[in-house]
Structures are given as structure tokens and as C-alpha cells.
Design a protein around this motif. Structure first.
Motif, PDB file in Angstrom:
ATOM      1  N   ASN A  42       1.049  -1.425  -0.223  1.00 42.91           N
ATOM      2  CA  ASN A  42       0.089  -0.217  -0.020  1.00 42.91           C
ATOM      3  C   ASN A  42       1.066   1.407   0.486  1.00 42.91           C
ATOM      4  OD1 ASN A  42      -3.107   1.607  -0.084  1.00 42.91           O
ATOM      5  ND2 ASN A  42      -1.147   1.576   2.166  1.00 42.91           N
ATOM      6  N   ASN A  43       2.362   0.979   1.061  1.00 43.52           N
ATOM      7  CA  ASN A  43       2.800   2.093   1.009  1.00 43.52           C
ATOM      8  C   ASN A  43       3.281   3.019   0.005  1.00 43.52           C
ATOM      9  OD1 ASN A  43       2.087   3.155   3.956  1.00 43.52           O
ATOM     10  ND2 ASN A  43       2.968   1.768   4.128  1.00 43.52           N
ATOM     11  N   ILE A  44       4.675   0.958  -1.368  1.00 48.70           N
ATOM     12  CA  ILE A  44       4.921   1.650  -1.907  1.00 48.70           C
ATOM     13  C   ILE A  44       3.378   2.767  -3.061  1.00 48.70           C
ATOM     14  CG2 ILE A  44       5.675   0.604  -3.907  1.00 48.70           C
ATOM     15  CD1 ILE A  44       6.568  -1.305  -1.862  1.00 48.70           C
ATOM     16  N   CYS A  45       2.943   2.071  -3.098  1.00 48.78           N
ATOM     17  CA  CYS A  45       1.468   2.616  -4.214  1.00 48.78           C
ATOM     18  C   CYS A  45       1.407   3.585  -3.898  1.00 48.78           C
ATOM     19  CB  CYS A  45       0.281   1.793  -3.880  1.00 48.78           C
ATOM     20  SG  CYS A  45       0.538  -0.105  -5.199  1.00 48.78           S
ATOM     21  N   HIS A  46       0.798   4.044  -2.388  1.00 45.21           N
ATOM     22  CA  HIS A  46       0.732   5.445  -2.212  1.00 45.21           C
ATOM     23  C   HIS A  46       1.920   6.439  -2.901  1.00 45.21           C
ATOM     24  CE1 HIS A  46      -0.753   9.119   0.224  1.00 45.21           C
ATOM     25  NE2 HIS A  46       0.673   9.021   0.179  1.00 45.21           N
ATOM     26  N   ASN A  47       3.445   6.011  -2.349  1.00 45.34           N
ATOM     27  CA  ASN A  47       4.301   6.815  -2.702  1.00 45.34           C
ATOM     28  C   ASN A  47       4.734   7.231  -4.192  1.00 45.34           C
ATOM     29  OD1 ASN A  47       4.590   7.896   0.297  1.00 45.34           O
ATOM     30  ND2 ASN A  47       6.283   6.139   0.015  1.00 45.34           N
ATOM     31  N   TYR A  48       3.730   6.141  -5.386  1.00 41.84           N
ATOM     32  CA  TYR A  48       4.490   6.582  -6.252  1.00 41.84           C
ATOM     33  C   TYR A  48       3.389   7.225  -6.777  1.00 41.84           C
ATOM     34  CZ  TYR A  48       4.641   4.914 -11.592  1.00 41.84           C
ATOM     35  OH  TYR A  48       4.474   4.710 -12.807  1.00 41.84           O
ATOM     36  N   ILE A  49       2.266   7.207  -5.889  1.00 43.55           N
ATOM     37  CA  ILE A  49       0.742   8.073  -7.315  1.00 43.55           C
ATOM     38  C   ILE A  49       0.985   8.960  -6.634  1.00 43.55           C
ATOM     39  CG2 ILE A  49      -1.691   8.214  -7.162  1.00 43.55           C
ATOM     40  CD1 ILE A  49      -1.762   5.163  -5.966  1.00 43.55           C
ATOM     41  N   THR A  50       1.814   9.951  -5.114  1.00 43.06           N
ATOM     42  CA  THR A  50       1.204  11.069  -5.380  1.00 43.06           C
ATOM     43  C   THR A  50       2.951  11.809  -5.479  1.00 43.06           C
ATOM     44  OG1 THR A  50       2.431  10.508  -2.727  1.00 43.06           O
ATOM     45  CG2 THR A  50       0.195  10.185  -3.262  1.00 43.06           C
ATOM     46  N   TYR A  62     -12.526   8.303   0.944  1.00 42.26           N
ATOM     47  CA  TYR A  62     -13.690   7.528   0.069  1.00 42.26           C
ATOM     48  C   TYR A  62     -14.269   7.587   1.468  1.00 42.26           C
ATOM     49  CZ  TYR A  62     -17.000   6.590  -3.007  1.00 42.26           C
ATOM     50  OH  TYR A  62     -17.869   6.469  -3.737  1.00 42.26           O
ATOM     51  N   ASN A  63     -15.277   7.556   1.770  1.00 42.84           N
ATOM     52  CA  ASN A  63     -16.848   7.189   2.773  1.00 42.84           C
ATOM     53  C   ASN A  63     -14.938   6.144   4.052  1.00 42.84           C
ATOM     54  OD1 ASN A  63     -18.621   8.339   1.031  1.00 42.84           O
ATOM     55  ND2 ASN A  63     -18.719   5.715   0.018  1.00 42.84           N
ATOM     56  N   GLY A  64     -14.474   6.819   4.627  1.00 45.98           N
ATOM     57  CA  GLY A  64     -13.802   6.811   5.537  1.00 45.98           C
ATOM     58  C   GLY A  64     -12.784   5.622   5.268  1.00 45.98           C
ATOM     59  N   PHE A  65     -12.136   5.283   3.856  1.00 44.99           N
ATOM     60  CA  PHE A  65     -11.655   3.822   3.706  1.00 44.99           C
ATOM     61  C   PHE A  65     -10.344   4.557   4.147  1.00 44.99           C
ATOM     62  CE2 PHE A  65      -8.937   1.475   0.966  1.00 44.99           C
ATOM     63  CZ  PHE A  65      -9.441  -0.130   1.534  1.00 44.99           C
ATOM     64  N   PRO A  66      -9.859   3.185   5.112  1.00 44.66           N
ATOM     65  CA  PRO A  66      -8.004   3.914   4.722  1.00 44.66           C
ATOM     66  C   PRO A  66      -6.977   4.148   4.901  1.00 44.66           C
ATOM     67  CG  PRO A  66      -8.865   1.852   6.272  1.00 44.66           C
ATOM     68  CD  PRO A  66     -10.171   2.268   5.186  1.00 44.66           C
ATOM     69  N   LYS A  67      -7.127   3.134   3.672  1.00 43.03           N
ATOM     70  CA  LYS A  67      -6.030   2.956   3.102  1.00 43.03           C
ATOM     71  C   LYS A  67      -6.387   4.191   1.438  1.00 43.03           C
ATOM     72  CE  LYS A  67      -4.409   0.838   5.754  1.00 43.03           C
ATOM     73  NZ  LYS A  67      -3.331   1.168   6.616  1.00 43.03           N
ATOM     74  N   SER A  68      -4.591   3.804   0.409  1.00 42.06           N
ATOM     75  CA  SER A  68      -4.298   3.992  -0.910  1.00 42.06           C
ATOM     76  C   SER A  68      -5.221   2.896  -1.917  1.00 42.06           C
ATOM     77  CB  SER A  68      -2.864   4.750  -0.987  1.00 42.06           C
ATOM     78  OG  SER A  68      -3.082   5.295  -0.072  1.00 42.06           O
TER      79      SER A  68
END
Length: 262
Positions: A42-50, A62-68
Motif C-alpha cells: 500500500n505504501n509503495i503504491c501511495h508514494n508512487y501515485i502521490t 473515500y467514505n472513510g476507507f483508510p488506505k490508498s
């Protein structure tokens, strides 16, 4: 029901978001190995996207979902939440579902990954069947086709392989909103007479189970699992209906040859 027909400007923007989402799935492939935690993925994806794509991971918050991204392993059907103690093991199958928000438009796609080399024949067939059912549905898309045909072709193929189609979750229109009309059901059902028209953009994302199609929502109010604890698989593309047929907006490099033949 209000089905939004997209103009050429909107289509370009949605296509950009879709291509960014597809690239996340291409990027993460090499990280899916035994011993990595779903939280690391999840963190690798988050860093790549952002940081690299300068985009927004649309599921985060999104509606409280906690991950990317949604990471759904084995008997998790969809909306899996990553955790540092959730370690991938040899033989696991895992779906990564990526939705990108870029320039105010969404793109959505997912695929299955094998963890290690020792994947059971049943798990391999399950994933291949989910993927082929999506491809079969995409292959019939063109203006004038009834909406229910999508679910009909998926259900027929999946059940011919002795698997089952999840009924509780579906594909959806997408654009300036994450979820729009129409709902795209993955089994044959009433479609209110809707015909596919040029400019419609929606996701097709069949979830199929080894055992029964029954699922349940876990205590975190997000994670969906199979009731009988058998494995589940899902593939998802965002597609555009064109004047002549269709275009897969989330197509990955590895798939281009397949779709030249469709």
C-alpha cells in the motif's frame, strides 16, 4: 437513473487517469513476493501515485476507507485493508485495486497477482477464469447492445468452469464521480432496457469464487470475504463505448497483444 454521456474533453481526462491507474499495477508487480506485508505494498503504491504521478489515490478517505489501494488476498473478495502484520506467503493470490483521481476525473482498474511460484492449479484457474470472463464481456461491447449482455456472458463462462459470480458488488459508471450510473452487474439480471451508447464510460469488474457466491462484510465494515472461506478473484477495466465499438482505457502493456485480436 442518470447515465452521463462523456464528451471528447472528458474522455481525454478520464483516459489519463485510467492510464495512471494501469501504470500503478505495472509498477507494483515486482514487489509482490513472499515476505512483504500488504501495508508495504500500500505504501509503495501511495508514494508512487502521490510523488511520481502527482495524482491522488482516490480510495484514501473515500467514505472513510483508510488506505490508498484495496488489497484483497485469497478469500477476501474486495475492499481489503492492508496491515503491517498481514504478510504475503508462497501460494497466496492477491488482488490490487487502484483508483486514481487526476484533474478531477477518476480511473479504476484491478488485477490478480500470484505470490511466489507454488500456486495451486485451482487458484491459477480461478484467476484465469476471472480474467477471461472480463475479456469475453469486453469483446461484445458496442453501441446498441443491451446492458444485461455483459453479466450474461460473464455468468455463463464462469459457471461453465464450475465457479460462481458474486452478486453483491458490481461495476459502475465513472467520470467526475467515482461511482455513477449505470450499475454493471456480472450476472444476468434485469437492465431496465438500457442500451450501450457512444460516450458511456464504466467499469466491468467480475468477482468470482471457488465455492458459493455468498459473501459477508467483516467487522471493519469494508473487507468482504467469501462465506465458505474459498478463494476469490477479480479483474477490472474501465471501458469507453465508442462509435464503432469500445476502448479499454486502463489497458496495460502486457495486454495489448491480446486485445489486438479481440
Amino acid at each position: 437513473m442518470k447515465i452521463l454521456i462523456k464528451n471528447s474533453k472528458e474522455i481525454k481526462k478520464i483516459y489519463k487517469s485510467c492510464q495512471l491507474a494501469a501504470k500503478v499495477l505495472e509498477m507494483i508487480k515486482d514487489y509482490i513476493i513472499p515476505g512483504i506485508s500488504t501495508e508495504e505494498i500500500n505504501n509503495i503504491c501511495h508514494n508512487y501515485i502521490t510523488n511520481i504521478q502527482k495524482a491522488i489515490p482516490a480510495t484514501l478517505g473515500y467514505n472513510g476507507f483508510p488506505k490508498s489501494v484495496c488489497i484483497s488476498k485469497n478469500d477476501i473478495v474486495c475492499h481489503g485493508i492492508s496491515h503491517k502484520n498481514d504478510i504475503l506467503k508462497q501460494g497466496d493470490i492477491v488482488n490490487i485495486d487502484v483508483t486514481i483521481l487526476y484533474n478531477n476525473y477518476y480511473g479504476d482498474t484491478s488485477k490478480m497477482f500470484f505470490v511466489g511460484e507454488k500456486i495451486s492449479k485451482q487458484s491459477k484457474l480461478l484467476c484465469l477464469t476471472a480474467q477471461k470472463s472480463l475479456y469475453k464481456a469486453i469483446s461484445i461491447l458496442k453501441p446498441g447492445i443491451r446492458l444485461y449482455k455483459i453479466g450474461q456472458i460473464i455468468q455463463k463462462y464462469v459457471e461453465s468452469k464450475k465457479f460462481s459470480v458474486v452478486r453483491n458488488y458490481c461495476g459502475h459508471g465513472i467520470g467526475e464521480n467515482f461511482h455513477e450510473d449505470p450499475q454493471i452487474l456480472h450476472y444476468k439480471s434485469y437492465d431496465y432496457g438500457i442500451l450501450l451508447k457512444p460516450g458511456m464510460i464504466f467499469t466491468i469488474e467480475p468477482m468470482i469464487n471457488v465455492g458459493h457466491h455468498s459473501v459477508y462484510l467483516t467487522n471493519d465494515n469494508w473487507t468482504v470475504k467469501t462465506k465458505d472461506r474459498t478463494n476469490s478473484a477479480q479483474y477490472e477495466h474501465t471501458v469507453l463505448i465508442t462509435n464503432l465499438g469500445k476502448k479499454i482505457l486502463t489497458l496495460r502493456k502486457e495486454e495489448k497483444e491480446i486485445f489486438n485480436n479481440l
